[in-house]
Design an enzyme around this catalytic site. Structure first.
Site: not given
Ligand code: GDP
Ligand code: IMO
Ligand code: MG
Length: 422
Positions: A15-17, A19-20, A41-44, A225, A301-302, A306
């Site tokens: 997760g948190d790659e 995607k948003g 649970n997602a935060g994009h 995720q 989200v929380t 990481r």
């Molecule tokens: P998601 O859950 O997959 O949408 O990803 P998150 O939003 O949780 O986490 C990605 C974080 O990396 C966010 O704070 C974005 O603003 C940041 N981000 C995305 N792409 C890049 C990048 O290429 N470089 C940097 N430095 N930050 C990025």
């Molecule tokens: P996005 O979409 C990163 C993790 C939680 C926990 C496990 C189970 O932003 O990538 P849950 O609340 O789903 O039952 O938690 O999954 N988790 C994530 N980690 N990015 C997320 O979403 C996540 N959604 C859940 O931290 O380890």
């Molecule tokens: Mg996220």
């Protein structure tokens, strides 16, 4: 993007790659953007024109004003959190009513599901999953037990159904001796959220999506995720409770496998994980701290730290396999700009046994690394591949060779504009 197809953008690690960000960049090419799994649970995160938004339930296509966004049947939704998220977008000037459709088949997260989430975590003691506390596990469990409430239920005799389910949850909580909670304020907002949701189109989104596909329209499925948090393919039991992988697109939107077009697998130039569970590439030293600091690796989200480590080819190969990834998207390369050398995990090792296949139980495995030179150049201002420093080009080529899949999109900063399409 092809007409009549659903392309998927899937997180392929923990997760948190990013995607948003990429969904937001891709949206202009598609007619519909749809979430198929997960919930708040997602935060994009999406950043453009100096503004930042963090979306939880609403698809990241919402910033392109003429596009339909769908919360599909595979999702779970918390009415109070949905209301707060939607109102924030409305306050920022985005009209949602005619563009955001919610599946009647998506399941509702009740306030008591969140209490149950906390209660089950507390009961696990040391073996906590480290959930986001949003009630995800209890809501999907309820769905599987066939006792859940769905969005369509709010259209008829809802109060009766709600009170009956809440009473059952309260009984379970008594049995768990988890009684020190007060949901009164949360419940008030939640019920307001139900009224608010009624003002949105609550539809049979699977019919809507399939009709659009038949008309030759294109759909982007936005993952939540990542593969290693998938209920079947992740590091069970330290996973989320839905299918975050490509199969989840079919079940979570009601589209046939033959409708799937491109599968974009998104990963970072390094690895992170939030919550508990095995993470063979985790760095406990100052390199890990440095990645966290430069990459701002704190949960959207929380707010939790990481856990950080080098890129993991064992996990990536596995994810490419189970999802049928056709193109890779590499994010946050800029975070490694100052590192003189970069490590890559090429295998796992335990008790003298080495594997390049994802083991059944990733607990106790150690990462085996290869080292490559860093590029030590600021990538954040680059706009095309021709400007890449040689060492970065080599890193990309090395990963493509190892993964046998092209990396077609590279992100070099958080802003929408800092995206290079090859
Ligand atoms: P998601 O859950 O997959 O949408 O990803 P998150 O939003 O949780 O986490 C990605 C974080 O990396 C966010 O704070 C974005 O603003 C940041 N981000 C995305 N792409 C890049 C990048 O290429 N470089 C940097 N430095 N930050 C990025
Ligand atoms: P996005 O979409 C990163 C993790 C939680 C926990 C496990 C189970 O932003 O990538 P849950 O609340 O789903 O039952 O938690 O999954 N988790 C994530 N980690 N990015 C997320 O979403 C996540 N959604 C859940 O931290 O380890
Ligand atoms: Mg996220």
């Amino acid at each position: 993007m092809a007409k009549g197809k659903v392309d998927a953008l899937l997180g392929i690690v923990f997760g948190d790659e990013g995607k948003g960000k990429v969904v937001d960049v891709f949206t202009p090419k598609y007619d519909i953007v749809a979430r198929f799994a997960g919930g708040p649970n997602a935060g994009h995160t999406i950043i453009f024109d100096g503004k930042k938004f963090v979306l939880r339930s609403i698809p990241s296509g919402i910033f392109s004003e003429d596009k339909i966004n769908i919360i599909g049947n595979g999702c779970v939704i918390a009415p109070d959190l949905f209301m707060a998220e939607a109102k924030e977008l409305e306050a920022a000037g985005y009209e949602l009513r005619n563009r955001l459709h919610i599946s009647k088949r998506a399941h509702l997260i009740l306030p008591t599901h969140r209490v149950l989430d906390r209660a089950y975590e507390a009961a696990k003691g040391k073996n906590k999953v480290g959930t986001t506390g949003k009630g995800i596990g209890p809501t999907y469990s309820e769905k599987a037990a066939r006792t859940g409430l769905r969005v369509g239920d709010i259209l008829e005799n809802f109060e009766e159904k709600y009170l009956a389910l809440k009473a059952r949850h309260e009984e379970t909580l008594r049995q768990l001796h988890y009684t020190d909670y007060d949901i009164s304020e949360e419940e008030r907002l939640w019920l307001q959220g139900i009224e608010y949701m009624r003002t949105f189109p609550l539809t049979d989104t699977e019919v809507e999506i399939n009709r659009a596909l038949q008309e030759g329209k294109s759909v982007l499925a936005e993952g939540a995720q990542g593969t290693m948090l998938d209920i079947d393919h992740g590091t069970y039991p330290y996973v989320s409770s839905s299918n975050t992988t490509c199969g989840g697109v079919c079940t979570g939107l009601g589209v046939a496998p033959g409708r799937i077009g491109e599968v974009f697998g998104i990963f970072k130039a390094y690895s992170t994980r939030v919550g508990s569970g095995p993470f063979p590439v985790e760095l406990f030293d100052e390199t890990g701290d440095r990645i966290r600091e430069i990459g701002h690796e704190y949960g959207a989200v929380t707010g939790r730290n990481r856990r950080c480590g080098w890129v993991d080819l064992v996990a990536l190969r596995y994810a490419i396999m189970v999802n049928g990834v056709t193109q890779l998207v590499m994010m946050k390369s800029d975070v490694l700009d100052t590192f003189p050398t970069i490590k890559v995990c090429v295998a796992y090792e335990k008790d003298g046994v080495r594997t390049t296949d994802m083991p059944f139980d990733t607990e106790g495995w150690k990462a085996v690394y290869e080292e490559v030179p860093g590029w030590q150049t600021d990538l954040t201002t680059l706009t095309s591949e021709s400007q890449f420093p040689k060492a970065f080009k080599d890193y990309v080529a090395y990963l493509e060779h190892q993964l046998q899949t092209p990396i077609t999109i590279l992100s070099v900063g958080p802003d929408r504009a800092q995206t290079i399409i090859r």
